[in-house]
Write an enzyme that holds these catalytic residues in place. Sequence first.
Site, PDB file in Angstrom:
ATOM      1  N   GLY A  28      39.319  -1.384  61.825  1.00  0.00           N
ATOM      2  CA  GLY A  28      38.374  -1.011  62.873  1.00  0.00           C
ATOM      3  C   GLY A  28      37.766   0.363  62.657  1.00  0.00           C
ATOM      4  N   LEU A  30      34.638   0.856  62.594  1.00  0.00           N
ATOM      5  CA  LEU A  30      33.812   0.375  61.488  1.00  0.00           C
ATOM      6  C   LEU A  30      32.650   1.312  61.157  1.00  0.00           C
ATOM      7  CD1 LEU A  30      33.713  -3.440  62.362  1.00  0.00           C
ATOM      8  CD2 LEU A  30      35.326  -2.191  60.906  1.00  0.00           C
ATOM      9  N   HIS A  31      32.411   1.468  59.863  1.00  0.00           N
ATOM     10  CA  HIS A  31      31.310   2.298  59.371  1.00  0.00           C
ATOM     11  C   HIS A  31      30.574   1.542  58.276  1.00  0.00           C
ATOM     12  CE1 HIS A  31      34.061   3.053  56.072  1.00  0.00           C
ATOM     13  NE2 HIS A  31      34.951   3.548  56.913  1.00  0.00           N
ATOM     14  N   HIS A  34      32.632  -0.497  55.664  1.00  0.00           N
ATOM     15  CA  HIS A  34      33.075  -1.826  56.120  1.00  0.00           C
ATOM     16  C   HIS A  34      31.900  -2.801  56.136  1.00  0.00           C
ATOM     17  CE1 HIS A  34      35.954   0.917  58.400  1.00  0.00           C
ATOM     18  NE2 HIS A  34      36.788   0.169  57.695  1.00  0.00           N
ATOM     19  N   GLY A 144      37.515  -2.636  49.447  1.00  0.00           N
ATOM     20  CA  GLY A 144      36.754  -1.507  48.900  1.00  0.00           C
ATOM     21  C   GLY A 144      37.480  -0.814  47.754  1.00  0.00           C
ATOM     22  N   LYS A 146      37.168   2.151  47.361  1.00  0.00           N
ATOM     23  CA  LYS A 146      37.575   3.417  47.989  1.00  0.00           C
ATOM     24  C   LYS A 146      39.106   3.539  47.972  1.00  0.00           C
ATOM     25  CE  LYS A 146      37.829   6.732  51.205  1.00  0.00           C
ATOM     26  NZ  LYS A 146      38.792   6.299  52.166  1.00  0.00           N
ATOM     27  N   ARG A 184      38.863   7.965  58.957  1.00  0.00           N
ATOM     28  CA  ARG A 184      39.597   9.220  59.151  1.00  0.00           C
ATOM     29  C   ARG A 184      38.689  10.447  59.069  1.00  0.00           C
ATOM     30  NH1 ARG A 184      44.122   6.254  56.549  1.00  0.00           N
ATOM     31  NH2 ARG A 184      45.811   6.237  58.078  1.00  0.00           N
TER      32      ARG A 184
HETATM   33  P1  AMP Z   1      40.213   0.348  56.536  1.00  0.00           P
HETATM   34  O1  AMP Z   1      39.597  -0.043  57.832  1.00  0.00           O
HETATM   35  O2  AMP Z   1      40.159   1.810  56.256  1.00  0.00           O
HETATM   36  O3  AMP Z   1      41.582  -0.263  56.339  1.00  0.00           O
HETATM   37  O4  AMP Z   1      39.302  -0.296  55.414  1.00  0.00           O
HETATM   38  C1  AMP Z   1      39.022  -1.668  55.392  1.00  0.00           C
HETATM   39  C2  AMP Z   1      38.356  -2.021  54.102  1.00  0.00           C
HETATM   40  O5  AMP Z   1      37.140  -1.282  53.962  1.00  0.00           O
HETATM   41  C3  AMP Z   1      39.201  -1.685  52.859  1.00  0.00           C
HETATM   42  O6  AMP Z   1      39.053  -2.715  51.897  1.00  0.00           O
HETATM   43  C4  AMP Z   1      38.598  -0.394  52.392  1.00  0.00           C
HETATM   44  O7  AMP Z   1      38.772  -0.170  51.013  1.00  0.00           O
HETATM   45  C5  AMP Z   1      37.135  -0.616  52.719  1.00  0.00           C
HETATM   46  N1  AMP Z   1      36.436   0.661  52.824  1.00  0.00           N
HETATM   47  C6  AMP Z   1      36.776   1.725  53.598  1.00  0.00           C
HETATM   48  N2  AMP Z   1      35.930   2.754  53.383  1.00  0.00           N
HETATM   49  C7  AMP Z   1      35.040   2.340  52.448  1.00  0.00           C
HETATM   50  C8  AMP Z   1      33.919   2.939  51.796  1.00  0.00           C
HETATM   51  N3  AMP Z   1      33.547   4.198  52.052  1.00  0.00           N
HETATM   52  N4  AMP Z   1      33.249   2.202  50.881  1.00  0.00           N
HETATM   53  C9  AMP Z   1      33.627   0.929  50.601  1.00  0.00           C
HETATM   54  N5  AMP Z   1      34.661   0.307  51.188  1.00  0.00           N
HETATM   55  C10 AMP Z   1      35.367   0.996  52.090  1.00  0.00           C
END
Ligand code: AMP
Length: 284
Positions: A28, A30-31, A34, A144, A146, A184
């Site tokens: 969540g 979300l940016h 995501h 990602g 990332k 974050r």
């Molecule tokens: P999270 O919500 O941080 O657990 O991320 C969910 C998914 O989004 C994971 O597969 C992350 O690697 C991907 N993600 C997070 N930030 C980025 C970003 N800046 N660019 C590409 N994918 C991302």
Amino acid sequence: MLIARSVEECREARAQLVGTVGLVPTMGALHEGHRSLMRRALAECDHVLATIFVNPTQFAPGEDFAAYPRSEEADLAACEDEGVSLVFIPPVEEMYPEGASTTVSVGELSTILEGASRPGHFDGVATIVTKLFAVTTPTRGYFGQKDAQQLLVIRRLARDLLLGVEVVGCPIIREESGLAMSSRNAYLTDEERAQAAALSRGLRTAETGWLGGLRDAATLRQMVHDEIAAQPLARIDYVSLADEETLAECDGRVTRDALLSVAVRFGKARLIDNAVLRVPPTSR
Ligand code: AMP
């Protein structure tokens, strides 16, 4: 767009989706990062299934589980906007039924780098992703770059456990300053945010050296280190240059594709970023 809050509702709604399904697991807040995964999934699959779940088992004691940003309403609007067919947004009890004691652990890969700094983190990730794959039975899962080590862990678990899900890695989405987008980043003050651009700047500097023929592992790591260490608010956790597949740390002259990765604390935020240094086919 359907919204499921229980495992049962999710299985029922998933069964109605005809054709290929791309899963995008998220925590969540979300940016654009995501959203880029959702767009890729929609381009390659008939349906996108997004999950929003802040997974307690991947946070070590003392980490930011309680403080992790939560924004359900905006997240659901973003999913709708991206053409998601089904959102699974379960409470913790649905994913971890009373007395659950089974954990998925991929071994060596999860004990180094992020795994060394965050004990138990990748067992939590591997366990929840296995559960999400089991509940949503996707054709493909989108993750990602990332979180490069997480991507390796998930590729490994899908392969080792014969899960039949194709794991797709997607490029890092960045802000204009170069800062990799992350939920974050919300913890950063303006001053910290400005200084945090040094992570990507350091990676770019080393990448430029690499493209110019620089191959010495220690020098490449040092270039990243120096750029970040010049920021007064940065506390470096690690700068690593490691084999792209095994994450074994590189030594001396680098002759294989390598992952240059960093973890740095700025105040309340712990940020990660990386770049893959590829050996050009002509010099292999
Ligand atoms: P999270 O919500 O941080 O657990 O991320 C969910 C998914 O989004 C994971 O597969 C992350 O690697 C991907 N993600 C997070 N930030 C980025 C970003 N800046 N660019 C590409 N994918 C991302």
